[in-house]
Design a protein around this motif. Structure first.
Motif, short mmCIF file in Angstrom:
data_model
loop_
_atom_site.label_atom_id
_atom_site.label_comp_id
_atom_site.label_asym_id
_atom_site.label_seq_id
_atom_site.Cartn_x
_atom_site.Cartn_y
_atom_site.Cartn_z
N THR A 135 1.07 -10.47 13.97
CA THR A 135 2.17 -10.82 13.07
C THR A 135 2.50 -12.30 13.22
O THR A 135 2.62 -12.81 14.34
CB THR A 135 3.42 -9.99 13.39
OG1 THR A 135 3.16 -8.61 13.12
CG2 THR A 135 4.61 -10.44 12.54
N SER A 136 2.63 -12.98 12.10
CA SER A 136 3.11 -14.36 12.08
C SER A 136 4.58 -14.32 11.70
O SER A 136 4.93 -13.98 10.56
CB SER A 136 2.33 -15.19 11.05
OG SER A 136 2.91 -16.46 10.85
N ALA A 137 5.45 -14.60 12.66
CA ALA A 137 6.91 -14.49 12.45
C ALA A 137 7.48 -15.89 12.28
O ALA A 137 7.68 -16.62 13.25
CB ALA A 137 7.57 -13.78 13.62
N THR A 138 7.75 -16.25 11.04
CA THR A 138 8.28 -17.58 10.77
C THR A 138 9.80 -17.61 10.81
O THR A 138 10.41 -18.64 10.51
CB THR A 138 7.79 -18.09 9.39
OG1 THR A 138 8.12 -17.13 8.40
CG2 THR A 138 6.29 -18.29 9.41
N LEU A 183 0.09 -8.19 18.76
CA LEU A 183 0.57 -9.55 19.03
C LEU A 183 1.54 -9.98 17.94
O LEU A 183 1.28 -9.80 16.75
CB LEU A 183 -0.63 -10.52 19.06
CG LEU A 183 -0.33 -12.02 19.13
CD1 LEU A 183 0.35 -12.38 20.46
CD2 LEU A 183 -1.61 -12.84 18.94
N VAL A 184 2.66 -10.57 18.36
CA VAL A 184 3.62 -11.16 17.44
C VAL A 184 3.79 -12.63 17.82
O VAL A 184 4.24 -12.94 18.93
CB VAL A 184 4.99 -10.45 17.48
CG1 VAL A 184 5.99 -11.14 16.54
CG2 VAL A 184 4.85 -8.97 17.12
N LEU A 185 3.38 -13.51 16.94
CA LEU A 185 3.53 -14.95 17.17
C LEU A 185 4.87 -15.40 16.62
O LEU A 185 5.14 -15.28 15.42
CB LEU A 185 2.41 -15.73 16.49
CG LEU A 185 1.00 -15.51 17.02
CD1 LEU A 185 -0.02 -16.23 16.14
CD2 LEU A 185 0.88 -16.01 18.47
N ALA A 186 5.72 -15.93 17.47
CA ALA A 186 7.04 -16.41 17.06
C ALA A 186 7.04 -17.93 17.10
O ALA A 186 6.86 -18.53 18.17
CB ALA A 186 8.12 -15.87 18.00
#
Length: 436
Positions: A135-138, A183-186
């Motif tokens: 996940t790309s968490a903007t 995976l969650v990228l913050a």
């Protein structure tokens, strides 16, 4: 893992603030020898990613940074705004994007899909096809349990997502498409966002992904007076009717500080312009804005600006607490006046204030006097700037695009390499933009 030739597919909505962070990560992965592509609306992604970017076409509205605000009534707030966002924008967007995402995965055969948190078709399709996904968490608003105090709203949203899964994904699937189980990228840090209450074990705080942007608009750099602090005022492309009053209030506050402060007002809707191409407003006391006329000494109104280079030169930012703008300002150590409107913006504004990096005002009710007081605070009280610089230092220490690429490489290493993609066939394929 440099040079191992893995493939990464970024699935993004037609929202500038959600695409921009992927550009730096994609460039970093490409520099390490990997293949990178995007699935989204090419007219939006291609403009930002530049010529040569591989973009798989997905259906969807080309709304730009304003997103749902381009069609949402200006007076919709709170739970009604959330309902509108999901029912009228994010769910239809997912349904429109899903066929293109599926075609992109089948054609490109990525080792990892990187799905934006608001492009939920990415997670649903990846889960259905058995592809590892991140996940790309903007924005970090989802991490804070914003719906914990509204169980009925949370249950409604879960039901909405479950119905969507049945239509475009695997009905037997279980993963929340907003939070990858892998995976969650913050693109922030705990110094700003605080400790997460959801998916904490999967979140990796990498800080903002700041990358150069192609085709930056021109700017009259000579206009900036090094003897005075400059302020950038930006609301993105929020509904023009909602932004016109606020921009006028900001202009009035700066006019009251004539000779002491300069302000660049970003006005993409042209609510303060004198006509096509006019660089400044026509409020009382402004100079002639005809061809060749000198620029106003205090206020400059433009439809677009080179935001990253400008942030290196300004002393404060006034904005709607959009996560991307907030993080870019703090990356540069610039304090903020935040005036949240809806969605995640109140949460992000609260983070700014809690970090000590800015002052919050009421978007719909702030007066020129109140806005001016907030400006004076962030411009002249050293605590705000010190806090902004502290958050910015945490951003740089987190690693940004390079750290995100590290995490994605590790995720890719946990699966067997994909087979080479087949020869191109008719249909949605990755086509360099210059060949279109």
């Amino acid at each position: 893992m440099s040079g191992s030739g893995r493939r990464f597919l970024f699935v993004v909505p037609p929202l500038v603030g959600h695409i921009n962070p992927t550009l730096g990560v994609g460039a970093e992965l490409a520099a390490r020898g990997h293949r990178v592509a995007w699935a989204g609306v090419p007219e939006v992604v291609g403009r930002l990613a530049g010529e040569g970017a591989a973009v798989f076409r997905c259906a969807g509205p080309a709304l730009g940074e304003g997103g749902a605000d381009a069609v949402r009534p200006a007076d919709v707030r709170g739970p009604e705004a959330l309902k509108f966002l999901w029912e009228r924008f994010l769910v239809p967007l997912a349904e429109a994007m899903a066929p293109g995402v599926r075609a992109a995965v089948e054609e490109f055969r990525p080792d990892v899909v990187v799905a934006d948190q608001q492009a939920v078709a990415g997670g649903l399709v990846a889960e259905q096809l058995g592809v590892r996904w991140a996940t790309s968490a903007t924005t970090s608003a989802e991490f804070a349990g914003a719906l914990d105090g509204m169980p009925r709203v949370a249950a409604w949203l879960e039901g909405l997502l479950e119905g969507l899964r049945g239509r475009v994904g695997d009905p037997a699937g279980t993963a929340d498409p907003r939070f990858s189980p892998h995976l969650v990228l913050a693109f922030t840090t705990e110094e700003l966002a605080g400790r997460p209450t959801r998916a904490a074990e999967r979140i990796r705080f990498v800080g903002p992904s700041i990358a150069a942007r192609p085709a930056a608009p021109d700017f009259p750099w000579e206009w900036l007076d090094p003897a005075r602090p400059a302020v950038l005022v930006t609301l993105g492309t929020v509904n023009a009717a909602a932004g016109a009053r606020f921009l006028s209030v900001c202009r009035e506050a700066v006019r009251a500080r004539a000779g002491r402060v300069q302000a660049v007002l970003l006005d993409p809707a042209g609510t303060l312009d004198t006509g096509p191409g006019a660089p400044l407003d026509t409020g009382p006391g402004t100079l002639d804005t005809g061809p060749g006329a000198p620029l106003d000494d205090d206020v400059l109104v433009l439809r677009e600006v080179p935001q990253l280079p400008l942030l290196e030169r300004v002393a404060a930012v006034v904005c709607h607490a959009g996560h991307n703008t907030v993080c870019e300002a703090l990356w540069h150590g610039v304090p903020l006046v935040v005036a949240p409107i809806r969605d995640d913006q109140p949460v992000v504004a609260g983070q700014v204030v809690a970090a000590g990096a800015g002052v919050r005002v009421r978007f719909g009710r702030v007066t020129a006097a109140g806005l001016g007081e907030a400006l004076d605070t962030v411009l002249y009280e050293p605590g705000c700037r010190a806090a902004a610089e502290r958050v910015g230092a945490s951003f740089r220490a987190a690693g940004g695009a390079a750290a995100a690429a590290d995490h994605l490489e590790r995720l890719a290493a946990s699966v067997a390499p994909s087979a080479p993609p087949p020869a191109p066939r008719p249909g949605p394929v990755a086509v360099p933009l210059e060949e279109r």
